[in-house]
Motif scaffolding. Sequence first.
Motif, PDB file in Angstrom:
ATOM      1  N   SER A 895      38.377  41.775  44.017  1.00 11.74           N
ATOM      2  CA  SER A 895      39.593  42.394  43.490  1.00 11.74           C
ATOM      3  C   SER A 895      40.827  41.692  44.022  1.00 11.74           C
ATOM      4  CB  SER A 895      39.634  43.878  43.877  1.00 11.74           C
ATOM      5  OG  SER A 895      40.931  44.390  43.651  1.00 11.74           O
ATOM      6  N   LEU A 896      41.641  41.222  43.109  1.00 12.04           N
ATOM      7  CA  LEU A 896      42.901  40.588  43.474  1.00 12.04           C
ATOM      8  C   LEU A 896      43.772  41.527  44.320  1.00 12.04           C
ATOM      9  CD1 LEU A 896      45.181  38.468  43.138  1.00 12.04           C
ATOM     10  CD2 LEU A 896      45.676  39.478  40.920  1.00 12.04           C
ATOM     11  N   LEU A 897      43.612  42.830  44.071  1.00 11.31           N
ATOM     12  CA  LEU A 897      44.469  43.789  44.777  1.00 11.31           C
ATOM     13  C   LEU A 897      44.235  43.750  46.284  1.00 11.31           C
ATOM     14  CD1 LEU A 897      44.351  46.870  42.398  1.00 11.31           C
ATOM     15  CD2 LEU A 897      45.555  44.703  42.154  1.00 11.31           C
ATOM     16  N   ASP A 898      42.992  43.474  46.696  1.00 10.78           N
ATOM     17  CA  ASP A 898      42.713  43.359  48.135  1.00 10.78           C
ATOM     18  C   ASP A 898      43.491  42.180  48.710  1.00 10.78           C
ATOM     19  OD1 ASP A 898      40.962  45.508  48.243  1.00 10.78           O
ATOM     20  OD2 ASP A 898      39.240  44.286  47.668  1.00 10.78           O
ATOM     21  N   ILE A 900      46.250  40.898  47.510  1.00 10.74           N
ATOM     22  CA  ILE A 900      47.687  41.209  47.497  1.00 10.74           C
ATOM     23  C   ILE A 900      48.053  42.134  48.648  1.00 10.74           C
ATOM     24  CG2 ILE A 900      49.508  42.412  46.197  1.00 10.74           C
ATOM     25  CD1 ILE A 900      48.299  41.339  43.629  1.00 10.74           C
ATOM     26  N   ARG A 901      47.243  43.171  48.849  1.00  4.88           N
ATOM     27  CA  ARG A 901      47.553  44.139  49.920  1.00  4.88           C
ATOM     28  C   ARG A 901      47.518  43.483  51.287  1.00  4.88           C
ATOM     29  NH1 ARG A 901      43.682  47.031  50.271  1.00  4.88           N
ATOM     30  NH2 ARG A 901      42.693  47.222  48.253  1.00  4.88           N
ATOM     31  N   TYR A 939      51.602  43.546  39.444  1.00  7.04           N
ATOM     32  CA  TYR A 939      51.127  42.857  40.653  1.00  7.04           C
ATOM     33  C   TYR A 939      52.297  42.481  41.563  1.00  7.04           C
ATOM     34  CZ  TYR A 939      46.607  42.172  38.281  1.00  7.04           C
ATOM     35  OH  TYR A 939      45.414  42.368  37.644  1.00  7.04           O
ATOM     36  N   TYR A1002      41.711  35.507  38.283  1.00 13.34           N
ATOM     37  CA  TYR A1002      41.662  36.942  37.975  1.00 13.34           C
ATOM     38  C   TYR A1002      42.218  37.215  36.592  1.00 13.34           C
ATOM     39  CZ  TYR A1002      40.969  37.263  43.000  1.00 13.34           C
ATOM     40  OH  TYR A1002      40.477  37.114  44.271  1.00 13.34           O
TER      41      TYR A1002
ATOM     42  N   GLY B  11      37.679  47.727  41.889  1.00 11.60           N
ATOM     43  CA  GLY B  11      39.136  47.748  41.893  1.00 11.60           C
ATOM     44  C   GLY B  11      39.708  46.831  40.835  1.00 11.60           C
ATOM     45  N   ASN B  12      40.982  46.988  40.545  1.00 12.07           N
ATOM     46  CA  ASN B  12      41.711  46.114  39.622  1.00 12.07           C
ATOM     47  C   ASN B  12      41.041  46.003  38.260  1.00 12.07           C
ATOM     48  OD1 ASN B  12      43.848  44.454  38.909  1.00 12.07           O
ATOM     49  ND2 ASN B  12      42.786  42.598  39.545  1.00 12.07           N
ATOM     50  N   ASP B 117      44.860  51.528  46.485  1.00 13.02           N
ATOM     51  CA  ASP B 117      45.453  50.829  45.344  1.00 13.02           C
ATOM     52  C   ASP B 117      46.460  51.690  44.581  1.00 13.02           C
ATOM     53  OD1 ASP B 117      44.150  48.490  45.865  1.00 13.02           O
ATOM     54  OD2 ASP B 117      42.471  48.882  44.517  1.00 13.02           O
ATOM     55  N   PHE B 120      49.558  50.199  43.052  1.00 15.29           N
ATOM     56  CA  PHE B 120      49.358  49.442  41.803  1.00 15.29           C
ATOM     57  C   PHE B 120      49.240  50.386  40.605  1.00 15.29           C
ATOM     58  CE2 PHE B 120      47.876  46.693  45.165  1.00 15.29           C
ATOM     59  CZ  PHE B 120      48.450  45.479  44.836  1.00 15.29           C
TER      60      PHE B 120
END
Lengths: 1004, 304
Positions: A895-898, A900-901, A939, A1002, B11-12, B117, B120
């Motif tokens: 996950s790109l979100l990991d 980013i965070r 994002y 992604y 996720g995402n 998350d 987001f």
Amino acid sequence: MLLKTDAAGGTATGAKTGKTLTHLLVKTLLHTVAASFNFRPGLKKYLKTDQGWLDFTVGIRTESGSVETAICFKNGRVSVHKAIPADCEVTLIFASDAAVRKLLGATPTEQIFMLMKSHLRTVGNQSYMNLFFFFLSLLTHKKQKKLMAGEQTASLKALQKTAPEPKTALSDELRQRNTYRMQADAIDPGVKYLADPYLSDCSLSDFPRIKEFLEVHFTKTAEVCTERPKLVTDWYKKHGFETDAGGNSWIPELRQAHAFKYLMENRAPLIRKNDLIAGTTTSKEIGVVVYPDSHGTMIWGELLTVPHRSLNPYHISRQTVDLLHTEVFPYWARRNFKEWVRDQYGSPLCQAIDERFAVYFIWKQAALSHTIPDFPKIMSRGAAGIIEEIREQLVSGNISDTRQATLEAMILCLEGLIAYGNNLARQAGAEAAAETDPNRKAELEHLAEICRQVPAYPARNLDEAVNAMWVTWVGLHMENTNAGLSLGRLDHWLQPYFEADMASLESTDARQNYIRHAIEMVACFYMRCTDHLPLTPDLTNWYFGGSSSDQAITLGGVTPDGQDAVCDMTYIFLKVTEMLSIRDPNVNARFHPGINSDAYLKRLCEVNFITAATPSMHNDVAVMTSLEEFNYAPEDLRNWSATGCVEPTLSGRHIGHTNFQMMNMVAALEMALNNGRHPLMDWKLGPDTGLVAQEDFKHFDQFFNAFCRQFRFLIEQSIEYNNMLGRAHQYIRPTPLLSSLIGDCIEKGKDVTHGGARYNSSGAACIGLADVTDSLMVIKKLVFDEKQISFAELKKAVDENFENHPALYAMATKKVPLFGSGSDEAVEMAERIAKFAHDTYGSHTNYRGGKYTAGFWSMSNHVIYGTLSGALPSGKLAGKAFTPGLTPEPNASASLLDNIRDVARLNPRNMNNNIAFNVKVVPGGGDKREAIIDRMFSYVKTYFDLGGMQMQMNVVTSETLKDAMAHPENYRNLLVRISGYNAYFVTLNSDLQKELIERAEYGV
Amino acid sequence: MKQPLILEIKGNSLDDGPGIRSVVFFKGCPLACTWCHNPESKRMGVEIGFEARTCAGCDTCMGVCPEKAISRNNPFFIDRSTCTLCFQCVDTCPSGALSRIGSSMSVAEIVSQVIRDKPFYDTSGGGVTLSGGEPAMFMDFAGELLKALKAAGIHTLIETCGLFDPDRFNNCIYPWVDVIYYDIKLIDQDAHVRHCGVSNERILNNFKALNTCARDDEISIIPRTPLIPGITDTPENIKSIAEFLSSCGVSEARLLPYHPLWQEKNCKIGISPNTGNSPEMDQWLDNRVLENCRAIFEAAGISI
């Protein structure tokens, strides 16, 4: 191998081993070279310059002494010597006999890699080494050209074999992105005149002039230009460099100023056909500027082959080759930054490390130009106004001789700038008189009027402001190397002129037309900025692949008093960025959460989508937080701009040399694993910090400390070299023109090289944060916390590149939480490393009295430093690239979100030279444009909300990049972001191309 | 409360509802669709998985398996008839090629994972989606989870096959969802039994009822039809679905084009990929088929 830094490069032990067949081979070859130059008049003529014979000696030997000989050029005779004399200019030292033989049969690219990978090293003056290579290429350049051509065809053939048919659907998709354009759904408070700030109703096809310029940009090969080096060298030959005609020591500022003025008065005042802006940096359509006082002589050895190399070839005429060889380079062989340091400080260790390529690179050997001049000053007061200000200082009472000379030097430079402006005015007038097309005639007359006003006097409108800026920009590049000199907040600075011009127009039509004119003017300015390229030796194509001169523009953010700075001109610059989609200027955008609008951020994302790679986006609040410790005045802090790649400089007040170095942090890790020995260089360089095999490390912290000690050693060495080179700049090339445009230099009567600027600092780019973090995580978790393996076992696997260690490799890559996976522990590790870097750099003061700062971005060096490092505990294999900037490993998380965070969680206070966080996102087929932009927006916005500092997106699939590698003809303008700068993908070296392809991708 | 196993929290996700979302996959499903694209989510119990391309080839697992159930000669690597699911091999596998499929998680654990998350979700209009398997097989748990998510200010969506007890659904789940994605696969009852293992009578009735009350409560209920070559994508079936939805007053629906990636997942859990004799099942859905189906829906006044 022992440390050997003796100037002559003779064998350190003095013990001579037996000579080998290779020795005989080398001697025979050198005798052939000598005979050729002694007996062939066509070659012999190259031994002589306008200053006399080229006298120097090159030693050649192996580390063991199995080969040792020297070739001596003296008084027009070439001879081969048995031993290397003590006063020999430069020695090439080969690792082994095998390396000597390998070099003789290698292709040019292989030779470059042999040098970078320490198959050979050099000791001594590099200008003479390059001169020696030039002499060799006089004998071999035909063969070299064939080899280069062979390399090119072979690599393209191999690629096309894997992908014989171009996938035109992919290249078409990229090209067609600009056909759909969104409209703004809100208008920012600073936007006064644009009905649709996104300017969705205009496109490149509305500007035929710009389209033509763009075509030239993509089709014309750059050409090496001798104008600057010839004129300044002529001046110095006549007036002296160290001492003046009367034998008195020059005050460097004054010497530089006289030479600069001479250059500006005598260079050709050129106006490009159809341009709305007058002046050029060279006499060529696209010119390569030569700075022989910095790194110019590095191209000496390649003068004959540079048009034929596969990466970044330049045209070069035979006259240029002869002129540079006989009139220019010999004069500068010792008079450049690097050689000045070698002579003054006796070949210091810190320089020897730099010249081995694998650990750090100090940019000052080429440039000290990463800064932002005070453009508002030249636009609002003109050069004549600034001269007035300086004169007031001069009469303000009793001032020292140096201060007086420094101020007079500034005046001379500004007079040079005015002279050039006047010459341009005359040229425009003459061209107008001869012009038959009435439209162009009017434009030229207008240009003549503009140049009569600026840069000498204040700009009265947008056209004059832009021209004033460009002519000043040309002047700054005549004075200072074109590497990272940056433009600053052009939207904010030009907005008052735009507003005043618009206010004077009555009708809607006139205003609509003027908006188009403003777009065209800015587009002309962008295209002007592409009229020059930095001089890059072939080796540099592998070190800094595809980089132009990285002239950063910064948009948006807040005004010095903290108001929303997004304005009409912000959107005009964004429109131009979108239409042109070119690599330079490097567009950076500030986003101030809570002040700048969502509509603005969405537009940044849309431009990023259409261009695939630009702008780079910065969180204003995080960047300012990172600089808090320096107690900058708030109005100056709010006026920061990106410099070169991403680094913050306080516009017009600050010499932050924000790219003083590229630092390979992984080298420190490798040295910690090897008790101070760097494996690739096979050099025991750093302090003793413990042996893994002897179980010296009982706890993880002991090893972490070992890493820190090695890192500190490298930091201190690099800083020592930087300070020495800083002094070289003070002597060789102070910059009075730039100083007159940097706040406080006039008041202090001090050149920027002496710390005249209001703010001083030096910024490092620390490379490999993710790779070091992940490696330390593997050591911590598997060896110390979980005790799954012994440190010795892990070290053995690393030394053996994980061959025959599949289980260990799997554990290292799959079972340890990495940076970017959402693991608190990994983020803490990254933070701990960043803090150490910050604190250690920050504990040092530079030669200008400013602090050292640390940033975490990599230009392109994550690739070459990866090539020059072995396998790592993280599972990175030998020779593979690191991640760009501080971007997490592609397999850190699905996950790109990991990612980013985790990046957003890093404390900006430890990263005051900024970061580069690369994200590769690809739109799914069939998604609506608005949906794609909304996701990109989400994002970036969230990343900024969470405190993230900088982010840059490549919006292109690996599949497209692969197609572009095999079929470059369909992708000439495919823009990609490396780490901080933009480049055309098809001009990159293959290692960089592969790294971009392998980045995590992604969906968006 | 029946405790589900959670297959994965992804996720995402950009395809399971509006905005950026996290998807919680429940393990266990009352249907047995032949094309199921999440075959590991069919069974309720824990399973062992093996992914050949991740395997490092170190053979550590063979040494630890007490049943000697692992062999390279076995195309599925593990002999699941002798495997006792002791997971010793999984615990020692260095690469993660061997894995435990399905893990027990509490509501609090799930919430604490997905809430990371939330920033987001907030900037994208996203949230959390419950999928599976069939989350409605675990009414109480799913309800608790949805309730907790709503309490945390998170937008919720449930993907369901529609085979559930409507009263329980209304009590446990319905109050806490913002959007319902509801699968309508086949209208012909025999075909539904043949391809999905059960009758669709209850599914269609549930839809009618739920659709009526969702409309009153302004909850978005969106029917979705997977387009499976030769099974659901026939003009007859698509027309029947369009008529059915039209009769319910539906104006918006989704079509999910078939993809063949599920076959690899079957191998992972020891099932031979079997797509029958239909070559279309080995390929991604032909775009023309999608367009035809879309046209049929749109002709019935349903936008896609």
